[in-house]
Every structure is written in structure tokens, then in C-alpha cells.
Design a protein around this motif. Structure first.
Motif, short mmCIF file in Angstrom:
data_model
loop_
_atom_site.label_atom_id
_atom_site.label_comp_id
_atom_site.label_asym_id
_atom_site.label_seq_id
_atom_site.Cartn_x
_atom_site.Cartn_y
_atom_site.Cartn_z
N HIS A 14 -51.58 -14.69 -44.22
CA HIS A 14 -52.75 -14.34 -44.66
C HIS A 14 -53.28 -13.28 -43.89
O HIS A 14 -54.23 -13.70 -42.70
CB HIS A 14 -53.31 -15.88 -44.47
CG HIS A 14 -52.32 -16.94 -45.68
ND1 HIS A 14 -52.84 -18.10 -45.24
CD2 HIS A 14 -51.60 -16.65 -46.30
CE1 HIS A 14 -52.37 -18.85 -46.16
NE2 HIS A 14 -51.33 -17.16 -46.69
N TYR A 51 -50.76 -20.18 -57.21
CA TYR A 51 -51.18 -20.10 -55.43
C TYR A 51 -51.31 -21.63 -55.41
O TYR A 51 -52.41 -22.20 -56.42
CB TYR A 51 -52.00 -19.76 -55.03
CG TYR A 51 -52.02 -18.07 -54.65
CD1 TYR A 51 -52.46 -17.16 -53.38
CD2 TYR A 51 -51.37 -16.99 -56.22
CE1 TYR A 51 -51.64 -16.24 -53.20
CE2 TYR A 51 -51.07 -15.68 -55.50
CZ TYR A 51 -51.64 -14.86 -54.00
OH TYR A 51 -51.09 -14.06 -53.83
N GLN A 120 -46.85 -19.72 -53.83
CA GLN A 120 -47.41 -19.26 -52.54
C GLN A 120 -48.19 -20.62 -52.21
O GLN A 120 -49.12 -20.69 -52.25
CB GLN A 120 -48.65 -17.79 -52.00
CG GLN A 120 -49.19 -18.09 -50.45
CD GLN A 120 -49.55 -17.01 -49.76
OE1 GLN A 120 -49.12 -15.73 -50.21
NE2 GLN A 120 -50.92 -15.97 -49.33
N THR A 123 -52.54 -22.52 -49.90
CA THR A 123 -53.18 -21.04 -49.64
C THR A 123 -54.38 -21.62 -50.95
O THR A 123 -54.00 -22.02 -51.67
CB THR A 123 -52.85 -20.19 -50.64
OG1 THR A 123 -51.51 -20.03 -49.45
CG2 THR A 123 -53.71 -19.05 -50.38
N THR A 141 -58.66 -15.65 -50.92
CA THR A 141 -58.06 -16.95 -50.61
C THR A 141 -59.34 -16.92 -49.53
O THR A 141 -59.58 -16.48 -49.32
CB THR A 141 -56.35 -16.69 -50.21
OG1 THR A 141 -56.46 -16.04 -48.94
CG2 THR A 141 -55.62 -16.39 -50.93
N GLU A 145 -57.44 -13.44 -47.89
CA GLU A 145 -56.07 -12.57 -47.92
C GLU A 145 -57.14 -12.20 -49.77
O GLU A 145 -57.29 -13.17 -49.99
CB GLU A 145 -54.96 -13.64 -48.61
CG GLU A 145 -53.38 -12.57 -49.00
CD GLU A 145 -52.58 -13.31 -49.58
OE1 GLU A 145 -51.91 -12.45 -49.62
OE2 GLU A 145 -52.80 -14.19 -48.94
#
Length: 552
Positions: A14, A51, A120, A123, A141, A145
Motif C-alpha cells: 500500500h 479487494y 488483495q 484492504t 483505499t 493506494e
């Protein structure tokens, strides 16, 4: 079968300063819907990533690891239907498996399909803003990110926004306090402790009946009593599962056409055409089945006709009264009389009512003395009493349907805010899109059966398949943007409300109506016209080239 533990993804650090990566599609969530959506879009050759806030897959079955958490859909129909081989590759141990087994099953699915490499973990998606100049979503995020994606598919879950900060003073409590939807992975030792449980909905019931044998004492804070059905949960042998496996195609077709996406439906005939004795026989047989069939496969008239509702409610009340040994105080506290059976979510349970007969269990009637605040010693009620405890378990529910989406800063065309719009009025186009938010698709969102009134695997897969088909259609026709029109959304909301307002459900305060969240606009969050009807409407739209969903 796989028992491999989920591992956090570490190959994408990240780093807010890194180059912005572009995806064809971004999936939010790695639960039942998110896993399948990732699989379907990856099959299409799209560059897609999911995510997930948690460290592993499972969604509901990752987060809800509280004592006693388990299915109330039978294992044979709480399933993925796109692969007969996948169905047969996992053998449930019982009819209604507990959370640890369900989490293992979803890891088995993810491992079988090799999905984790494109997820991922750890997150949280904080914001997603639509860039009108480039027809794409700019996503950030919580760790900073940044990404862009043509499509965002929110598979955030229907019950995944816990009302964790529920009472004033929670941080002052000297003991341990847990929300059932945020239960820790590490074991929680309750042996011999003074435990308070706040809430007696489906989750609270599972907790109460599970921890009762081990706690030193338990004080249960009851506000809204619930109609309950005793769960019948036989173990499943290999032969049992082979029998279910042989019916794979039959079950796959069946669940898609019934009222609530289960393998049972309202097949008993009309209430009016039956004698009192025949009605009782139907109710007794479904009661003995030990599933949700009494609710979702007896007489549909109980949702519309107050007299029928009262008769079915009387039947359930009598069953509950017997188990409470006709104790007047307990019956008054625990048996509903001010709303009808089935207009609230109906929990399945295992000797829940008998817990109240234990000498180490006491109750607090929150209708007479509501909880005012949490204090260092425990819970203070409106009558001034401080109930001293060592552990507080909050089974106080979720901001259902809409909460998981409004906790992300979604901004659509002209900077419009989904949180602000839904704070005023919750509107969607069949729970699949929201007008003003191009290329944003949703599963488990308001105004679709999947928001509450469905066997979730049935409805979530149907929505994923429809969304995938819509995106595929647009791509094949050279279209880059898909958005539900204002007219179509208005038409759906009107149909949804007209259908809902014919029922008794809208007259009952419950999380189905958003009543458990202060200030939440009142509207039935789930489409109540039936899963079969909803699926037919979706199929018709797809066959006609998705009218109501403008493409350019």
C-alpha cells in the motif's frame, strides 16, 4: 477437500506514491458474491481484482465467528450452482453447518478456482469517484493506494455494516465488550464470567443458546421478542451427500423459481380452501421439518391477511409457551404479541427458550427500562439500575442493505454522493445499479430479494450472472458506459413499493424497514415480490438488450 488457511496478499504494498494501476473491473468484497463475481469476470478475460477488508475470504462467514454462528439455509441449497463438480467436491457435516465449516468451504471454493492470487486482503476501499472525462472510477483505499477501473462491482454484503458504537459510554467499560459482527479470531474465554447479552435477534439467539452452559451468569437484555422455530440439524453422511449431489440439476432449477430461493415453496394450497384441521396439519408438518419452511412455504396469505397472520402466530405462540413451561413472566417477555409471525426475520434455534429456565440466567425488560449507557461497571438502564458484568456481548445488528455501501465514499456524476442521496431516500434500479453512478453495479443492495428475503447463494449468484451478462453485452456492442436510467429506476421503486405495501411487513418495525438505525429512511429494503418473479424480470431485460440501462 482443501483446509488451506487464507493468506493475506503481500505482493501489492500500500504505497500512495506508486503509479496508479488501471483495472477493467474492481470487485469489492470476497464473500459469496465477490468470489463468484471475480471468477466470472476473470473467465471473460478481464483484468480484475477483488479487494477485501479481512485477511481471508468468506465475507459474512469470515466476520461472524461469534459463538454459535451457523447457517439457517440447508447446506444442500446454500451452494454455488455453476459447477456440478464443485458441488460434489465438498461434503457438509450436517444440514446447517456452523461458521468454521462454512469458512473452510469458501476457502475450498477459492482454492479450487485459484482466486486468491487476484484478491488483495487487509484492504478497505475508502472512496470511489466517477471520472466523467475518462468514463472510469478513481478508487482509493484506506491506506492511500490509488487505482482506476472501468467497472466497480460492489459485493459488500447485506449485513456487513455492524452498529458497533451503539450506546454512550462504551469505551468506559472496564471489562471486555464484543460486537458479534466483529468477533475476534482469538478464543474468548467466558467460563465462569458474568456476561451480558444485548439483543435477541437471530444472532443474539445463537450466542445465548451456545454460551449458556459455560458462563457463570448471564443477563439477557430483551427489547423485541422473536418468534422462533426449533432447528432440526441431522448429521450428513457421505451417502447423504451423494444423494443430494444426484439432485444437483433439479435443485439448481428449483431454487431459482421459488419465492425465497429455497428448495421449498408455498405448495400447501390456499388457506381459505382448507379446514381448520387441514391447516393445523400443514403447520405441524412444517414445524417438525425444523427449517424456515414454516415461514416461507406454508401459507402466503399470512403476509397479507391479518386474520391468517394471527392464526399462524397463535400456533407458534402456543409452541413457545409450552417450552417456557407457561411461566407468565417469561411468556410475556419472550413471546411476541404486537406483530405477526414472519413480518420479522424468523430465527432458527436450538433449545434457546430453555436457557431462560436456567438458574444462572436472568433478564432485563428493555421495553420497561431501556439501556441508557455503558458505565465502567456494566450497563445502566433507565430505572437507574447498574447491571454489573465482566463481559458485554452486543448482538445489536447492522445497517442492513445500504450501510456497507454508504460507508464508502461513492461519488457519481456531478459529484453526487450516494451516502447523501440514500440518507434522504433509498432508491435503486432492481438493486443492480443506482441512477447517476455509471458502471457501478451492486449485489445484495436494497430493493432486490438478495437484500434480505432470499437464500443468499441463490440471489447473489443470479445477480452476479446478470451483471456479468450486462457487461459482456456492452463490450460486444462496443459500449463503455452502462447506467440505469432515471425513468427505469423510478418505475422499479414504484413497483417495489406497491408490492411491499400490500403486505403486513411494512407495518412492523424491524431492520427490514430500517427501523433499527436512527434516521434511516423507511422503506422495505428487500423486494418482496418473490425470487422467481424477480429472476423472470431480470431475464426479460437481458433478452431484450437491457432496456432501462443506457449504454454508450
Amino acid at each position: 477437500m482443501s483446509t488451506k488457511a487464507p493468506q493475506p496478499s503481500t505482493d501489492r504494498p500500500h504505497d500512495a506514491a506508486q503509479a496508479v494501476e488501471h483495472l477493467d473491473a474492481l470487485v469489492i468484497g470476497a464473500g459469496v458474491a465477490g468470489l463468484y463475481q471475480l471468477h466470472r469476470l476473470r473467465e471473460m478475460g478481464m483484468k480484475v481484482r477483488a479487494y477485501e477488508t479481512g485477511s481471508g475470504v468468506g465475507g459474512t462467514w469470515y466476520w461472524n465467528r461469534y459463538p454459535g454462528a451457523r447457517f439457517d439455509s440447508q447446506a444442500e441449497i446454500y451452494q454455488y450452482w455453476f459447477s456440478e463438480a464443485l458441488y460434489k467436491s465438498w461434503q457438509p457435516s450436517e444440514r446447517f453447518p456452523a461458521q468454521p465449516e462454512t469458512e473452510r468451504w469458501l476457502n475450498h471454493v477459492a482454492d479450487t478456482l485459484d482466486l486468491k492470487k487476484d484478491i488483495q486482503f487487509n484492504t478497505r476501499i475508502a472512496s470511489a469517484h466517477f471520472d466523467e472525462a475518462n468514463d472510469q472510477w478513481n478508487i482509493e483505499t484506506a491506506a492511500g493506494e490509488k487505482l482506476t477501473a472501468q467497472f466497480v462491482i460492489a459485493c459488500c454484503g447485506m449485513l456487513s455494516a455492524p452498529l458497533s458504537d451503539r450506546f454512550p459510554g462504551q469505551s468506559s467499560f472496564k471489562g471486555q465488550i464484543f460486537h458479534t459482527g466483529l468477533w475476534p479470531k482469538a478464543p474468548v474465554d467466558l467460563k465462569g464470567k458474568r456476561v451480558a447479552v444485548v439483543g435477541t435477534g437471530a444472532t443474539g439467539i445463537q450466542v445465548i443458546q451456545t454460551i449458556a452452559p459455560e458462563v457463570g451468569s448471564m443477563k439477557i437484555f430483551v427489547r423485541t421478542p422473536q418468534y422462533v422455530i426449533p432447528m432440526r440439524n441431522p448429521k450428513y453422511s457421505k451417502a447423504d451427500w451423494e444423494k443430494w449431489g444426484s439432485r444437483f440439476h433439479e435443485l439448481k432449477a428449483r431454487v431459482r423459481s421459488t419465492f425465497a430461493g429455497f428448495d421449498y415453496d408455498f405448495d400447501a394450497g390456499s388457506w381459505a380452501d382448507k379446514t381448520p384441521a387441514e391447516r393445523t396439519t400443514v403447520l405441524e408438518n412444517l414445524w417438525e421439518d425444523g427449517s424456515l419452511a414454516l415461514w416461507l412455504a406454508s401459507f402466503p396469505e399470512m403476509f397479507f391477511d391479518e386474520d391468517v397472520s394471527e392464526e399462524v402466530s397463535k400456533f407458534v405462540r402456543a409452541k413457545m409457551r409450552e417450552r417456557l413451561q407457561h411461566d407468565p413472566a417469561l411468556c410475556d417477555l419472550l413471546i411476541p404479541t404486537d406483530y405477526g409471525f414472519g413480518t420479522h426475520r424468523v430465527p432458527l434455534e436450538n433449545k434457546y427458550l430453555e436457557v431462560y429456565l436456567q438458574p444462572n440466567v436472568s433478564t432485563v425488560d428493555c421495553r420497561k427500562a431501556p439501556i441508557e449507557r455503558i458505565v465502567p461497571e456494566g450497563i445502566q438502564t433507565a430505572d437507574g439500575v447498574i447491571h454489573e458484568v465482566d463481559v458485554i456481548i452486543l448482538a445489536v445488528g447492522f445497517d442492513a442493505g445500504s450501510g456497507a455501501l454508504t460507508r464508502i465514499d461513492f461519488r457519481g456524476r456531478d459529484g453526487r454522493s450516494l451516502k447523501a442521496e440514500w440518507g434522504n431516500e433509498i432508491r435503486t434500479a432492481m438493486g443492480l445499479q443506482v441512477h447517476g453512478y455509471p458502471n457501478l453495479f451492486t449485489t445484495g443492495a436494497p430493493l432486490a430479494p438478495s437484500a434480505a428475503l432470499c437464500n443468499m447463494t441463490t440471489c447473489l449468484q443470479q445477480q452476479v450472472d446478470w451483471i456479468t451478462g450486462c457487461i459482456d453485452y456492452a463490450r460486444k456492442h462496443g459500449k463503455k458506459v452502462i447506467e440505469a436510467t432515471q425513468a427505469f429506476q423510478d418505475e422499479w421503486v414504484q413497483h417495489h413499493d406497491e408490492t411491499a405495501n400490500k403486505t403486513l411487513v411494512v407495518k412492523t418495525d424491524s431492520w427490514y424497514m430500517g427501523s433499527n438505525v436512527d434516521g434511516k429512511p423507511r422503506r422495505l429494503i428487500s423486494y418482496i415480490g418473490g425470487v422467481g418473479t424477480y429472476n423472470q424480470k431480470c431475464d426479460q431485460l437481458a433478452s431484450q438488450g437491457y432496456p432501462g440501462f443506457a449504454m454508450r
